[in-house]
Enzyme design. Structure first.
Site, PDB file in Angstrom:
ATOM      1  N   ASP A 277       0.825  -1.200   0.000  1.00  0.00           N
ATOM      2  CA  ASP A 277       0.000   0.000   0.000  1.00  0.00           C
ATOM      3  C   ASP A 277       0.870   1.265   0.000  1.00  0.00           C
ATOM      4  OD1 ASP A 277      -1.973   1.901   2.102  1.00  0.00           O
ATOM      5  OD2 ASP A 277      -2.785   0.972   0.289  1.00  0.00           O
ATOM      6  N   GLU A 331       1.771  -0.365  -4.807  1.00  0.00           N
ATOM      7  CA  GLU A 331       0.777   0.619  -5.255  1.00  0.00           C
ATOM      8  C   GLU A 331       1.519   1.945  -5.332  1.00  0.00           C
ATOM      9  OE1 GLU A 331      -3.377   2.773  -3.910  1.00  0.00           O
ATOM     10  OE2 GLU A 331      -1.735   2.382  -2.517  1.00  0.00           O
TER      11      GLU A 331
END
Ligand code: TEU
Ligand code: CA
Length: 631
Positions: A277, A331
């Site tokens: 993330d 990401e």
């Protein structure tokens, strides 16, 4: 095993006081190294040599490259993202859970996907639906137990699939033990796990008392300042996302070791990798200067690619990934295509691949929706093919839990064209270059939700933006809601539509945590699985095709008509095997004349029952997709 490297290092190190070999910190030995005396070398050789006969190291056979690519399982994978809160509720509390996922593994196996990406399943107060973790080694109570997780993982392995989990370590929950400790006092051992700074002197308050302002003008992605004042120690802490998501200080080696240890915990359980993330945000400029007006326009870019980002990704790789057969996908908010090879280049030893935001956010101007256009999309894919060589692998995706539904955004979700356009988008995702990522429900053609009012939303990003823009009168409520109908993350978080029973068979509870899309009566898995011409079964055929023909994995990509505003036509070629993909991105019929250089052999598949008559002009219906084999 006689390790020549070790001996030399041993010899070199004789007499120096460096930490053990695989100690994380690169061994900077400042003491003048007195060269080991000849006697020491001779002694070492005398001791060691007789012990292990020197075998010439048989260099590992050079991997047979395919079109210059090192073949690996994660390049040949088809990934399916599960958003556990919305996938399947097994115990009637209206919230999806892990036993619910386990109960649908055959549904995923039948579709043909072979890697499951599980969005966060860890203990969390759910300020941001799990992307705010309170305990990294505990399963979220609402989702089940560790035993449930182990059973799910075993079920995935039994079906020859793999599981990657979400690694959310740019920030934690403010209820995580580390932060609870850190905010207690300035000399708490965990204080330096986060970023604490004094405020700047502000104007005198109405009560005549001095006020303080945040340390700098960093905005949060979820509206407002990225700094939160904490009265306990009268300092501010940094949170790029929600107030309940304080950012971790990766410059603190203890933080990094904690992260590597929790990664090992899940890998030792048999997990096959991580989706990481907002990983480019982990290294900050500790001086936290104010952002310039330009930077404020796209502060994601300003927060990304900090001074030590590459060092930490390489250290993480050395300490964790290098020791396992894993897949990592970052990401990459704020990372440009040009910067991508520095993270995914196989000689960089950082990550295997990343999600660039260029294609998926090509339908936005800032936070405002703008219709996607084909030429922009095609230019992005051509650019990817130009910038990413055989040492830098790519991803292909146009949806996830942070973006609206693919068919409503890049297709046409009207009754007439929802099915063909959903199939066309599946054709594109599964034939472009890079590992494809499908998002739960797209294989059914699930659409955006008809949001009417702020009460329909759950997402903290929406609620904070509503307070910051509508409640303050800056933006008209209807304009705000209308834009969200196209852009909100909640569009893709509505519960999975399994059948026509109440709440689409997602839950037996009266009310799911987020309302089901009322169109579940027409759009649901039961109908799709049983209909041979469905989006689900068409997608399964494409995945099978990709598995058989490696041209769709390692083949060269070439856009044959980049300027065409409604036709996307490209080839994938691997050696003598070449395929032509033709996609009509408009709802109108198009007669498309093929370049004379193209010798079509046969029709492989199409999303409409097209004649397989080979003609030089293709009469394409609206949203028609075809794949041809070339001679
Ligand atoms: O998303 C980061 C991210 O790109 C989005 O938050 C995006 O900036 C935002 O939606 C703006 O439209 C990751 C997770 O995928 C997301 O779900 C989390 O909310 C976020 O990080 C914080 O963990
Ligand atoms: Ca449940």
């Amino acid at each position: 095993m006689f390790d020549r490297h070790r001996l030399l290092l041993f010899i070199k190190r004789a007499g120096t006081s460096c930490p053990p070999l695989d100690a994380p910190t690169s061994c900077v030995d400042h003491s003048p190294v007195k060269p080991p005396s000849l006697t020491t070398i001779a002694l070492a050789l005398a001791i060691l040599a007789p012990m292990a006969p020197i075998q010439a190291e048989t260099p590992a056979p050079a991997p047979t490259l395919i079109n210059g690519y090192q073949p690996t399982w994660w390049k040949e994978a088809v990934v399916y993202q599960v958003y556990p809160r919305s996938f399947k509720d097994s115990n009637g509390d209206g919230i999806g859970d892990i036993p619910g996922i386990t109960s649908k593994l055959d549904y995923l196996k039948k579709l043909g996907v072979n890697v499951i990406w599980l969005s966060p399943h860890y203990d969390s107060p759910n300020a941001d639906n799990g992307y705010d973790i309170r305990d990294y080694r505990k399963v979220m109570a609402e989702f089940g137990t560790m035993a449930d997780f182990d059973k799910m993982l075993a079920g995935i392995k039994q079906r020859h699939m793999r599981l990657i989990v979400d690694l959310v370590v740019n920030h934690t929950s403010d209820e995580h033990h580390w932060f609870v400790e850190s905010r207690k006092s300035k000399d708490n051992p965990y204080r330096d796990f986060y970023f604490w700074r004094d405020g700047k002197p502000g104007p005198t308050g109405p009560d005549g008392k001095p006020t303080t302002l945040p340390p700098n003008n960093d905005p949060s992605f979820f509206s407002g300042s990225a700094w939160q004042f904490d009265p306990t120690t009268s300092q501010y802490y940094l949170h790029y996302f929600a107030v309940k998501q304080p950012d971790l200080n990766w410059d603190n080696p203890k933080v990094r070791e904690e992260v590597y240890s929790l990664m090992r915990f899940w890998l030792d359980k048999g997990v096959d990798g991580f989706r990481m993330d907002v990983i480019p945000l982990i290294s900050k400029n500790p001086a936290f200067p104010d952002l310039t007006p330009d930077q404020l326009h796209n502060y994601g870019n300003a927060y990304a690619n900090g001074p030590r980002m590459h060092d930490y990704l390489q250290e993480m790789n050395r300490n964790v990934m290098a020791k396992y057969d894993v897949m990592t996908v970052g990401e990459a908010l704020g990372i440009s295509l040009e910067q991508t090879p520095l993270i995914v280049g196989d000689n960089r030893h950082e990550l295997n691949m990343i999600f660039n935001f260029d294609a998926i956010r090509s339908n936005r101007v800032g936070r405002d929706f703008k219709p996607a256009d084909l030429a922009t999309l095609k230019a992005i894919y051509t650019r990817h093919a130009e910038v990413l060589d055989t040492h830098s692998w790519d991803t292909v995706f146009l949806s996830n839990h942070d973006n609206p539904r693919i068919v409503s955004t890049f297709g046409d979700d009207s009754p007439e064209f929802r099915v063909p356009s959903a199939k066309l988008l599946a054709t594109m995702l599964l034939t472009l270059h890079g590992t494809p990522f499908l998002y739960q429900g797209d294989e059914l053609g699930m659409t955006n939700y008809p949001f009417k009012a702020i009460g329909d939303f759950d997402d903290i990003e929406v609620k904070n933006a509503h307070k910051a823009n509508v409640v303050t009168g800056k933006v008209n409520e209807d304009v705000f809601i209308a834009n969200l109908r196209h852009t909100s993350r909640d569009n893709s978080r509505t519960p999975m539509q399994w059948d026509t029973s109440t709440n689409g068979g997602f839950t037996t509870a009266a009310k799911p945590w987020l309302a089901e899309n009322p169109n579940y009566t027409q759009i649901n898995a039961a109908a799709e699985v049983s209909d041979p011409n469905s989006i689900y079964n068409y997608t399964a055929k494409l995945i099978a095709l990709r598995r058989v023909h490696q041209a769709f994995v390692y083949g060269d990509y070439k856009d044959l008509d980049p300027e065409n505003k409604s036709i996307f036509i490209y080839t994938r070629t691997l050696g003598t095997e070449s395929y032509l993909v033709v996609l009509n991105f408009s709802s109108g019929p198009v007669a498309y004349t093929l370049p004379t250089s193209l010798k079509v052999d046969s029709l492989v598949i199409s999303n409409l029952d097209t004649t397989n008559l080979i003609t030089s002009t293709l009469n394409l219906a609206g949203w028609e997709a075809r794949i041809y084999k070339l001679q």
